[in-house]
Design a protein around this motif. Structure first.
Motif, PDB file in Angstrom:
ATOM      1  N   ILE A 121      -7.209  14.300  -7.827  1.00 39.58           N
ATOM      2  CA  ILE A 121      -6.075  13.896  -7.006  1.00 39.58           C
ATOM      3  C   ILE A 121      -5.157  12.936  -7.754  1.00 39.58           C
ATOM      4  O   ILE A 121      -3.960  12.827  -7.458  1.00 39.58           O
ATOM      5  N   VAL A 122      -5.727  12.243  -8.742  1.00 40.88           N
ATOM      6  CA  VAL A 122      -4.988  11.239  -9.500  1.00 40.88           C
ATOM      7  C   VAL A 122      -5.699  11.051 -10.827  1.00 40.88           C
ATOM      8  O   VAL A 122      -6.915  11.245 -10.926  1.00 40.88           O
ATOM      9  N   TRP A 149       0.840  -1.203   0.000  1.00 40.91           N
ATOM     10  CA  TRP A 149       0.000   0.000   0.000  1.00 40.91           C
ATOM     11  C   TRP A 149       0.879   1.259   0.000  1.00 40.91           C
ATOM     12  O   TRP A 149       1.920   1.287   0.654  1.00 40.91           O
ATOM     13  N   ARG A 150       0.434   2.287  -0.678  1.00 41.01           N
ATOM     14  CA  ARG A 150       1.162   3.565  -0.683  1.00 41.01           C
ATOM     15  C   ARG A 150       0.926   4.317   0.634  1.00 41.01           C
ATOM     16  O   ARG A 150       1.825   4.946   1.174  1.00 41.01           O
ATOM     17  N   ASN A 151      -0.330   4.281   1.105  1.00 40.48           N
ATOM     18  CA  ASN A 151      -0.698   4.907   2.382  1.00 40.48           C
ATOM     19  C   ASN A 151      -0.187   6.343   2.501  1.00 40.48           C
ATOM     20  O   ASN A 151       0.434   6.738   3.494  1.00 40.48           O
ATOM     21  N   ASN A 152      -0.489   7.137   1.482  1.00 40.80           N
ATOM     22  CA  ASN A 152      -0.130   8.557   1.484  1.00 40.80           C
ATOM     23  C   ASN A 152      -1.103   9.316   2.394  1.00 40.80           C
ATOM     24  O   ASN A 152      -2.299   9.381   2.126  1.00 40.80           O
ATOM     25  N   ILE A 207      -4.432   2.872  -0.803  1.00 44.05           N
ATOM     26  CA  ILE A 207      -4.418   3.054   0.650  1.00 44.05           C
ATOM     27  C   ILE A 207      -5.112   1.857   1.286  1.00 44.05           C
ATOM     28  O   ILE A 207      -6.169   1.424   0.831  1.00 44.05           O
ATOM     29  N   ASP A 208      -4.493   1.322   2.311  1.00 46.55           N
ATOM     30  CA  ASP A 208      -4.935   0.106   2.992  1.00 46.55           C
ATOM     31  C   ASP A 208      -6.413   0.185   3.363  1.00 46.55           C
ATOM     32  O   ASP A 208      -6.864   1.164   3.967  1.00 46.55           O
ATOM     33  N   TRP A 209      -7.169  -0.859   3.025  1.00 48.96           N
ATOM     34  CA  TRP A 209      -8.603  -0.898   3.339  1.00 48.96           C
ATOM     35  C   TRP A 209      -8.873  -0.694   4.821  1.00 48.96           C
ATOM     36  O   TRP A 209      -9.927  -0.174   5.212  1.00 48.96           O
ATOM     37  N   LYS A 266      -7.446  14.046   2.070  1.00 49.80           N
ATOM     38  CA  LYS A 266      -8.311  14.603   1.024  1.00 49.80           C
ATOM     39  C   LYS A 266      -9.505  13.684   0.773  1.00 49.80           C
ATOM     40  O   LYS A 266     -10.623  14.148   0.547  1.00 49.80           O
ATOM     41  N   TRP A 267      -9.259  12.387   0.802  1.00 51.07           N
ATOM     42  CA  TRP A 267     -10.368  11.432   0.654  1.00 51.07           C
ATOM     43  C   TRP A 267     -11.360  11.587   1.795  1.00 51.07           C
ATOM     44  O   TRP A 267     -12.575  11.656   1.567  1.00 51.07           O
TER      45      TRP A 267
END
Length: 434
Positions: A415-416, A290-293, A341-343, A299-300
């Motif tokens: 965002i992406v 996971w990127r886990n930014n 990002i980790d669930w 923002k999410w």
């Protein structure tokens, strides 16, 4: 000499009517003292204006008033750890038995085991009953005794096993004379348990004939007033599952009925596989990098991803404690697949915000979105958050309700990029699962 009594412990069953364990307690012929424990171990994790605590507190006050006015009784409220409460109760009363309804979550099972052992040491019976589901634990399993891990065969076995006799409601009303006669039982204020009244209110549920019969056709459109708002009431037991299923059958609501079975499917998954609260059901999915930014996660959470349907869902959640189910699937997929990002981060955020937060369903659905759970979508199925608008909110009614700045220059950039995020997700999953 103290009069022998029975205790009834309210938990996820905040009603007097058709309450299985309460009815059993009242049939015991012993005076029944109802209690509720605000569990310090749970409450310390919650924000001070948590709407669910307000809902529980206000529901208990209504029940107290009903018992005081009609039955010369009340509900004793306590704020502590359950074990400490029971230590004090057995010193104050001569308790013959404690009655309560089953709870299936890992923390609840551990808590109940400790209470059962303590009561046994003090020669007090601990009687627990099935109440919040039609089928529990090992009641719907494969022919070899293994639990189902795919919904459709579980649902078919559930329906094949079901009989309308299972919907017989407890006739509590004829037993009301057996409540413990004391209208001055211990009371608490919200402030005494460290909380304040929430500004978020809980909607009444709607299981009208129109809603149930149209459910299949309207359920996926978040701008429609087509959801029952029932989940929070089932979560806290302000209504019985038996009465809801009766009405669903009468109104021929097959799609609605199936959703109620999904609830029980996830509950039995949690019962059989408690590790899934923290670990992927499919173990290899725990290898995902996971990127886990943290900036993107923020923002999410705030509904500022630049994808309007995602942002509408998150803003609805933050403002109301609700989110439409179709949109829940999208925002969960977006977090796991687009942002990598980790669930578990998303599951924890929903746990803080959702009025109807139910551990089994929340974990089950988040693992479904991540591809790591039972009966999950293949990992390469990635929702396109733009085409989802065309399918389910083409007139932008839902988006414009919740994203007030949608047409403003202040609305955030994406965002992406969807195509790039999709390709990155596929690479990352493929690498982890090979």
């Amino acid at each position: 000499m103290k009069t022998p009594i029975a205790l009834f412990w309210f938990r996820r069953d905040l009603r007097i009517d058709d309450n299985t364990a309460l009815n059993k307690a009242l049939q015991s012929k012993l005076p029944v003292l109802p209690i509720f424990i605000f569990d310090k171990d749970i409450l310390t994790e919650l924000p001070k204006d948590d709407a669910r605590v307000t809902l529980i507190y206000e529901t208990l006050q209504k029940l107290r008033s009903t018992l005081q006015e009609k039955h010369q009784s009340s509900i004793a409220l306590y704020y502590s750890s359950p074990l400490d409460v029971f230590k004090n109760l057995i010193a104050e009363y001569k308790i013959e038995a404690v009655y309560t309804n089953h709870d299936y979550e890992p923390y609840a099972r551990k808590r109940d085991q400790a209470i059962a052992e303590f009561l046994k040491e003090n020669e007090i019976e601990f009687k627990t009953y099935k109440d919040q589901v039609i089928f529990e634990k090992d009641e719907i399993v494969k022919d070899d005794g293994d639990p189902y891990v795919v919904y459709t065969p579980y649902m078919k076995k559930w329906k094949a096993t079901f009989k309308t006799s299972l919907l017989t409601e407890s006739d509590t009303e004829n037993q009301f004379r057996n409540f413990y006669k004391n209208t001055k039982l211990p009371q608490l204020t919200l402030e005494e348990i460290g909380f304040e009244k929430s500004a978020i209110s809980v909607k009444d549920y709607d299981i009208s004939e129109k809603l149930i019969s149209n459910y299949k056709d309207t359920r996926d459109f978040p701008a429609e007033n087509a959801t029952s708002n029932l989940s929070v009431h089932l979560r806290f037991g302000t209504v019985s599952i038996r009465s809801i299923i009766k009405k669903t059958i009468v109104n021929k609501g097959e799609a609605f009925f199936n959703e109620l079975i999904w609830r029980e499917f996830f509950m039995q998954i949690l019962w059989h596989f408690p590790k899934t609260t923290h670990n992927a059901f499919r173990e290899k999915y725990d290898r995902i990098q996971w990127r886990n930014n943290e900036t993107e996660f923020k923002k999410w959470c705030e509904g500022k991803t630049g994808y309007p349907l995602v942002d509408a869902g998150m803003r609805q959640l933050n403002e109301t404690g609700y989110m439409h189910n179709r949109v829940r699937m999208l925002v969960a997929s977006f977090l796991c697949k687009h942002l990598l990002i980790d669930w578990r981060w998303g599951e924890a955020y929903f746990a803080k915000k959702l009025l109807d937060y139910e551990l089994s369903s929340n974990v089950g659905n988040w693992q479904w979105a991540a591809g790591s759970g039972v009966d999950a979508a293949p990992y390469f199925r990635i929702f396109n958050p733009t085409t989802q608008i065309k399918k389910f909110d083409k007139d932008l009614k839902y988006i414009q309700t919740w994203v007030k700045d949608y047409n403003e220059l202040t609305y955030p950039e994406k965002i992406v990029d969807h195509k790039e995020a999709r390709e990155r997700c596929l690479r990352t999953y493929k690498e982890a699962l090979k």
